[in-house]
Design a protein around this motif. Structure first.
Motif, PDB file in Angstrom:
ATOM      1  N   LEU A  56      35.781  92.360 -26.954  1.00 36.11           N
ATOM      2  CA  LEU A  56      34.510  92.793 -27.527  1.00 36.11           C
ATOM      3  C   LEU A  56      33.713  91.602 -28.069  1.00 36.11           C
ATOM      4  O   LEU A  56      32.506  91.494 -27.845  1.00 36.11           O
ATOM      5  CB  LEU A  56      34.740  93.824 -28.636  1.00 36.11           C
ATOM      6  CG  LEU A  56      33.487  94.369 -29.320  1.00 36.11           C
ATOM      7  CD1 LEU A  56      32.629  95.123 -28.318  1.00 36.11           C
ATOM      8  CD2 LEU A  56      33.866  95.261 -30.486  1.00 36.11           C
ATOM      9  N   GLN A  57      34.398  90.694 -28.761  1.00 35.55           N
ATOM     10  CA  GLN A  57      33.720  89.503 -29.292  1.00 35.55           C
ATOM     11  C   GLN A  57      33.207  88.621 -28.159  1.00 35.55           C
ATOM     12  O   GLN A  57      32.104  88.074 -28.236  1.00 35.55           O
ATOM     13  CB  GLN A  57      34.666  88.700 -30.178  1.00 35.55           C
ATOM     14  CG  GLN A  57      35.001  89.349 -31.486  1.00 35.55           C
ATOM     15  CD  GLN A  57      36.006  88.533 -32.284  1.00 35.55           C
ATOM     16  OE1 GLN A  57      36.715  87.679 -31.743  1.00 35.55           O
ATOM     17  NE2 GLN A  57      36.068  88.799 -33.579  1.00 35.55           N
ATOM     18  N   ARG A  58      34.011  88.470 -27.118  1.00 36.71           N
ATOM     19  CA  ARG A  58      33.591  87.644 -25.979  1.00 36.71           C
ATOM     20  C   ARG A  58      32.361  88.247 -25.297  1.00 36.71           C
ATOM     21  O   ARG A  58      31.420  87.534 -24.946  1.00 36.71           O
ATOM     22  CB  ARG A  58      34.742  87.498 -24.991  1.00 36.71           C
ATOM     23  CG  ARG A  58      35.912  86.714 -25.546  1.00 36.71           C
ATOM     24  CD  ARG A  58      37.137  86.861 -24.667  1.00 36.71           C
ATOM     25  NE  ARG A  58      36.986  86.185 -23.405  1.00 36.71           N
ATOM     26  CZ  ARG A  58      37.562  85.030 -23.104  1.00 36.71           C
ATOM     27  NH1 ARG A  58      38.337  84.445 -23.979  1.00 36.71           N
ATOM     28  NH2 ARG A  58      37.365  84.473 -21.935  1.00 36.71           N
ATOM     29  N   THR A  59      32.371  89.555 -25.126  1.00 34.97           N
ATOM     30  CA  THR A  59      31.237  90.235 -24.500  1.00 34.97           C
ATOM     31  C   THR A  59      29.988  90.113 -25.365  1.00 34.97           C
ATOM     32  O   THR A  59      28.891  89.862 -24.849  1.00 34.97           O
ATOM     33  CB  THR A  59      31.573  91.718 -24.249  1.00 34.97           C
ATOM     34  OG1 THR A  59      32.750  91.788 -23.446  1.00 34.97           O
ATOM     35  CG2 THR A  59      30.434  92.429 -23.553  1.00 34.97           C
ATOM     36  N   LEU A  60      30.145  90.280 -26.669  1.00 38.68           N
ATOM     37  CA  LEU A  60      29.011  90.158 -27.581  1.00 38.68           C
ATOM     38  C   LEU A  60      28.419  88.748 -27.536  1.00 38.68           C
ATOM     39  O   LEU A  60      27.194  88.585 -27.465  1.00 38.68           O
ATOM     40  CB  LEU A  60      29.432  90.516 -29.004  1.00 38.68           C
ATOM     41  CG  LEU A  60      28.340  90.455 -30.062  1.00 38.68           C
ATOM     42  CD1 LEU A  60      27.247  91.480 -29.761  1.00 38.68           C
ATOM     43  CD2 LEU A  60      28.923  90.694 -31.441  1.00 38.68           C
ATOM     44  N   LEU A  61      29.264  87.731 -27.543  1.00 41.73           N
ATOM     45  CA  LEU A  61      28.775  86.352 -27.446  1.00 41.73           C
ATOM     46  C   LEU A  61      28.086  86.096 -26.108  1.00 41.73           C
ATOM     47  O   LEU A  61      27.077  85.390 -26.050  1.00 41.73           O
ATOM     48  CB  LEU A  61      29.922  85.364 -27.641  1.00 41.73           C
ATOM     49  CG  LEU A  61      30.388  85.165 -29.071  1.00 41.73           C
ATOM     50  CD1 LEU A  61      31.674  84.359 -29.113  1.00 41.73           C
ATOM     51  CD2 LEU A  61      29.302  84.481 -29.889  1.00 41.73           C
ATOM     52  N   LEU A  62      28.621  86.677 -25.045  1.00 40.32           N
ATOM     53  CA  LEU A  62      27.991  86.524 -23.732  1.00 40.32           C
ATOM     54  C   LEU A  62      26.601  87.139 -23.721  1.00 40.32           C
ATOM     55  O   LEU A  62      25.636  86.527 -23.235  1.00 40.32           O
ATOM     56  CB  LEU A  62      28.862  87.155 -22.648  1.00 40.32           C
ATOM     57  CG  LEU A  62      28.303  87.093 -21.238  1.00 40.32           C
ATOM     58  CD1 LEU A  62      28.225  85.654 -20.760  1.00 40.32           C
ATOM     59  CD2 LEU A  62      29.147  87.932 -20.301  1.00 40.32           C
TER      60      LEU A  62
ATOM     61  N   ARG B 234      37.205  80.488 -27.249  1.00 42.51           N
ATOM     62  CA  ARG B 234      38.103  80.546 -28.409  1.00 42.51           C
ATOM     63  C   ARG B 234      38.345  81.960 -28.923  1.00 42.51           C
ATOM     64  O   ARG B 234      39.194  82.159 -29.780  1.00 42.51           O
ATOM     65  CB  ARG B 234      37.543  79.680 -29.534  1.00 42.51           C
ATOM     66  CG  ARG B 234      37.601  78.212 -29.178  1.00 42.51           C
ATOM     67  CD  ARG B 234      37.202  77.349 -30.326  1.00 42.51           C
ATOM     68  NE  ARG B 234      37.296  75.957 -29.917  1.00 42.51           N
ATOM     69  CZ  ARG B 234      36.454  75.023 -30.270  1.00 42.51           C
ATOM     70  NH1 ARG B 234      35.452  75.313 -31.073  1.00 42.51           N
ATOM     71  NH2 ARG B 234      36.608  73.787 -29.847  1.00 42.51           N
ATOM     72  N   ARG B 235      37.602  82.932 -28.451  1.00 44.89           N
ATOM     73  CA  ARG B 235      37.776  84.306 -28.914  1.00 44.89           C
ATOM     74  C   ARG B 235      38.837  85.004 -28.074  1.00 44.89           C
ATOM     75  O   ARG B 235      38.879  84.847 -26.859  1.00 44.89           O
ATOM     76  CB  ARG B 235      36.463  85.095 -28.826  1.00 44.89           C
ATOM     77  CG  ARG B 235      35.331  84.546 -29.675  1.00 44.89           C
ATOM     78  CD  ARG B 235      35.655  84.663 -31.154  1.00 44.89           C
ATOM     79  NE  ARG B 235      34.541  84.325 -31.997  1.00 44.89           N
ATOM     80  CZ  ARG B 235      34.337  83.132 -32.551  1.00 44.89           C
ATOM     81  NH1 ARG B 235      35.169  82.159 -32.335  1.00 44.89           N
ATOM     82  NH2 ARG B 235      33.300  82.923 -33.336  1.00 44.89           N
ATOM     83  N   SER B 236      39.658  85.808 -28.736  1.00 35.95           N
ATOM     84  CA  SER B 236      40.687  86.550 -28.003  1.00 35.95           C
ATOM     85  C   SER B 236      40.254  87.995 -27.750  1.00 35.95           C
ATOM     86  O   SER B 236      40.678  88.605 -26.784  1.00 35.95           O
ATOM     87  CB  SER B 236      42.010  86.525 -28.769  1.00 35.95           C
ATOM     88  OG  SER B 236      41.828  87.089 -30.056  1.00 35.95           O
ATOM     89  N   SER B 237      39.398  88.524 -28.600  1.00 36.01           N
ATOM     90  CA  SER B 237      38.946  89.901 -28.461  1.00 36.01           C
ATOM     91  C   SER B 237      37.915  90.008 -27.339  1.00 36.01           C
ATOM     92  O   SER B 237      36.943  89.246 -27.278  1.00 36.01           O
ATOM     93  CB  SER B 237      38.325  90.381 -29.774  1.00 36.01           C
ATOM     94  OG  SER B 237      37.615  91.579 -29.577  1.00 36.01           O
TER      95      SER B 237
END
Length: 150
Positions: free
Chosen positions: A72-78, A67-70
């Motif tokens: 950076l946010q996707r990498t942080l969640l990963l 659900r994240r488009s950024s």
């Protein structure tokens, strides 16, 4: 129960395959997951909840990443997902190794008393920690959850 035991070969497996081919195709993955958890819970007991918590956590993290488009946010969640997946692995599999290594270093440095925080899967642990059952499958689940797909 092992895969070669009579209980698995003559009871669990025939019941599973009968159910598998009788349910609609869209329910087969769910049935497979429930059967896997049921099989694991026969020997895993209470430790099955660690595996269920890992499954739910990975599903939620996957939805959040999707659900994240950024980037950076996707990498942080990963990264958060990988780190939190490794915690049960480190706790159940490597805790005794860390304590033993810390005791060795502590003994070399100042000859102080040894720590007794140990986890035992076969008998109750020392007085410092309560008994913890070691989930057998959480090691392979954690390893599979953090490895990249080819």
């Amino acid at each position: 129960m092992s895969f070669s035991s009579p209980g698995f070969i003559f009871a669990f497996m025939p019941v599973f395959f009968t159910c598998y081919f009788l349910v609609p195709v869209r329910w087969r993955n769910g049935l497979l997951m429930l059967a896997s958890l049921a099989f694991y819970s026969i020997d895993g007991g209470v430790a099955t909840w660690v595996l269920i918590a890992s499954i739910v956590f990975n599903y939620v993290i996957g939805l959040m990443i999707d659900r994240r488009s950024s980037s950076l946010q996707r990498t942080l969640l990963l990264v958060i997902g990988i780190v939190l997946n490794l915690i049960p692995l480190l706790y159940y599999k490597y805790w005794n190794f860390f304590i033993s290594a810390a005791n060795d270093v502590r003994g070399l440095v100042n000859g102080g008393p040894r720590w007794r925080w140990r986890i035992s899967c076969s008998r109750p642990a020392s007085r410092s920690l309560p008994f913890r059952a070691c989930p057998i499958s959480s090691t392979s689940f954690s390893a599979n959850a953090v490895q990249p797909e080819p």
